[in-house]
Design an enzyme around this catalytic site. Structure first.
Site, short mmCIF file in Angstrom:
data_model
loop_
_atom_site.label_atom_id
_atom_site.label_comp_id
_atom_site.label_asym_id
_atom_site.label_seq_id
_atom_site.Cartn_x
_atom_site.Cartn_y
_atom_site.Cartn_z
N ASP A 50 15.30 11.87 -18.11
CA ASP A 50 15.93 12.47 -19.11
C ASP A 50 16.85 11.48 -19.57
O ASP A 50 16.93 11.35 -21.02
CB ASP A 50 16.82 13.65 -18.55
CG ASP A 50 16.20 14.79 -18.05
OD1 ASP A 50 15.62 14.79 -16.83
OD2 ASP A 50 16.16 16.08 -18.41
N THR A 122 13.54 20.31 -17.15
CA THR A 122 13.71 19.37 -16.13
C THR A 122 13.39 20.07 -14.88
O THR A 122 12.98 19.06 -13.84
CB THR A 122 15.46 18.83 -16.25
OG1 THR A 122 15.64 18.32 -17.53
CG2 THR A 122 15.61 18.07 -15.15
O1 LIG Z 1 16.39 20.66 -20.93
P1 LIG Z 1 16.26 21.65 -19.90
O2 LIG Z 1 17.79 21.61 -19.18
O3 LIG Z 1 15.49 21.55 -18.92
O4 LIG Z 1 16.42 23.02 -20.93
C1 LIG Z 1 16.43 24.28 -20.12
C2 LIG Z 1 17.07 25.31 -20.89
O5 LIG Z 1 18.43 24.78 -21.30
C3 LIG Z 1 17.07 26.70 -20.08
O6 LIG Z 1 17.62 27.52 -21.14
C4 LIG Z 1 15.69 26.88 -19.85
O7 LIG Z 1 15.89 28.16 -18.95
P2 LIG Z 1 14.61 29.00 -18.86
O8 LIG Z 1 13.44 28.47 -18.06
O9 LIG Z 1 15.36 30.09 -18.07
O10 LIG Z 1 14.15 29.73 -20.20
C5 LIG Z 1 14.95 25.99 -19.12
O11 LIG Z 1 13.63 26.35 -18.98
C6 LIG Z 1 15.04 24.52 -19.67
O12 LIG Z 1 14.14 24.65 -21.12
MG LIG Z 2 18.98 19.84 -19.28
MG LIG Z 3 16.63 18.83 -21.39
#
Ligand SMILES: O=P(O)(O)O[C@H]1[C@H](O)[C@@H](O)[C@H](OP(=O)(O)O)[C@@H](O)[C@H]1O
Ligand SMILES: [Mg+2]
Ligand SMILES: [Mg+2]
Ligand SMILES: [Mg+2]
Length: 315
Positions: A50, A122
C-alpha cells in the site's frame, strides 16, 4: 510535452502508465513476502505494498502536475524518497490520441482532485485473494467523478509467470478502454456486497433485492468490475466505510459505460477535497442508469431511516 492535449487526457494518460508501474511494485513486494503489515485500527490494515504503491503514484503525479490536488488513502510522512525508476514520466499514447469531450477542454489545475487508492482490497491481499486487488486512480472535476483508472495487478495471475495485470481507464462522454461491458443475466438478480463487513443492515438490504445469488467479494474496485462485467446487477453497501478514493475511479468508469453509482439513497457522491472523505450513506452501483432508480426503491425504509440517523449523529 503534449501541451496541446487537454489536461484531463494528460492526467489520465500518465495515470495509466503510473498504475502499471505501481502494479509491478505490488507484485514484487508480494513475491518478497515482506508485507510489513501495520494495523491502522479497527482491522484496517496497511502493507508495504500500500505504502510503496502510493509513493510511486503520488510522487509521479505531483512531478508531472504540480498544480493539481492529489489525495491518497495512506497517511505517509511527506518527506519520503523513492527509487528513480518509481518516478514515472511516461504518458500512454493511446490515451493522448483520444478526442476529449468538449466539456473537459478548459479544465485548470484548481478544478482537479485526483483520489488515489494505492491498493484496494488490502485485507484480501494479506489473505492471498489477489484477484480482489485493484489500484484506483480517480479523476474528479469540481467535486464530480468524471473518469479514472482501475489497474488489476494480479489479473490472470499465474505464480512464477510474467504478468502485467490489466489496466482499465474511462472518461465520461468518451467511454472506457481495456474492458468490455457485459450485461448481467436477464430474469435473475445478482447482488455483490461486502465480504468482510456484513451486519444486520447489510443483510436486510441485500435480502430486499430478492437475489438469486449474492457475490461476497472484497474491494470497492473489484465489486464495481463485477457490475461492469455482468457478474452482478448491483453493488449494494448500505453502511459507512467506503471513502472517496474507493469510489472515484470506479464511479467515473462505471458512468462512462452507462452505469450509475450513488449513495444508497440515490444521492450523487461528491469529491471535494474539503469535505468528509467517508461516504456516510453507503454505496449503490447499478449496471444501468435506467435501472438505478428502481434499485434505490428496494432499500427498506427502516434501513434508510437508520442510515440517516447515524449520519446525522456523526455530523
Ligand atoms: O483500500 P482498502 O482499505 O482495502 O479499501 C476497502 C474499503 O475501504 C472497504 O470499504 C471495503 O470494504 P468491503 O469489502 O466491506 O466492501 C474493502 O473491500 C476495501 O475496498
Ligand atoms: Mg485501506
Ligand atoms: Mg487501499
Ligand atoms: Mg480501498
Amino acid at each position: 510535452m503534449h501541451k496541446n492535449v487537454p489536461l484531463v487526457l494528460r492526467i489520465l494518460s500518465s495515470s495509466v502508465s503510473i498504475s502499471d508501474k505501481a502494479g509491478s511494485i505490488i507484485r514484487d513486494i508480494m513475491h518478497s513476502g515482506n508485507l510489513n503489515i501495520v494495523d491502522k485500527g479497527f482491522n484496517d490494515l496497511q502493507t508495504e505494498a500500500d505504502r510503496s504503491s502510493q509513493k510511486c503514484i503520488v510522487k509521479s503525479l505531483m512531478k508531472q502536475f504540480p498544480g493539481i490536488s492529489v489525495i491518497g488513502e495512506e497517511n505517509l510522512d511527506p518527506n519520503y524518497d523513492i527509487p528513480n525508476d518509481w518516478l514515472v514520466t511516461k504518458q500512454d499514447e493511446s490515451v493522448l490520441v483520444q478526442k476529449c469531450p468538449e466539456e473537459f477542454h478548459n479544465i485548470s489545475d484548481e478544478d482537479v482532485v485526483v483520489w488515489v487508492d494505492p491498493l484496494d482490497g488490502t485485507s484480501e491481499f494479506t489473505q492471498g485473494l489477489l484477484d480482489h486487488v485493484t489500484i484506483l486512480i480517480g479523476l474528479s472535476i469540481n467535486g464530480r467523478a468524471i473518469g479514472g483508472v482501475i489497474h488489476q495487478p494480479f489479473f490472470n495471475f499465474v505464480e512464477n509467470k510474467l504478468t502485467h495485470g490489466r489496466t482499465i481507464w474511462g472518461l465520461n462522454g468518451l467511454g472506457a478502454f481495456g474492458i468490455q461491458k457485459i450485461l448481467p443475466p436477464s430474469g435473475k438478480m445478482i447482488v455483490t456486497t461486502s465480504r468482510m463487513h456484513s451486519n444486520d443492515l447489510v443483510n436486510r438490504t441485500v435480502e430486499a433485492f430478492k437475489p438469486d445469488y449474492v457475490a461476497h467479494v472484497g474491494g470497492a474496485g473489484n465489486k464495481t468490475l463485477y457490475v461492469i462485467e455482468g457478474k452482478a446487477h448491483a453493488y449494494v453497501f448500505p453502511t459507512r466505510g467506503c471513502k472517496k478514493w474507493d469510489t472515484c475511479a470506479p464511479e467515473g468508469i462505471l458512468h462512462s459505460l452507462g452505469g450509475r453509482m450513488t449513495d444508497i439513497l440515490g444521492n450523487p457522491l461528491t469529491y471535494n477535497k474539503n469535505e468528509n472523505f467517508t461516504h456516510e450513506l453507503g454505496i449503490l452501483a447499478s449496471y444501468s442508469a435506467d435501472e438505478h432508480a428502481g434499485y434505490c426503491q428496494k432499500i427498506p425504509s427502516e434501513v434508510r431511516e437508520r442510515l440517516f440517523q447515524s449520519a446525522k449523529n456523526r455530523a
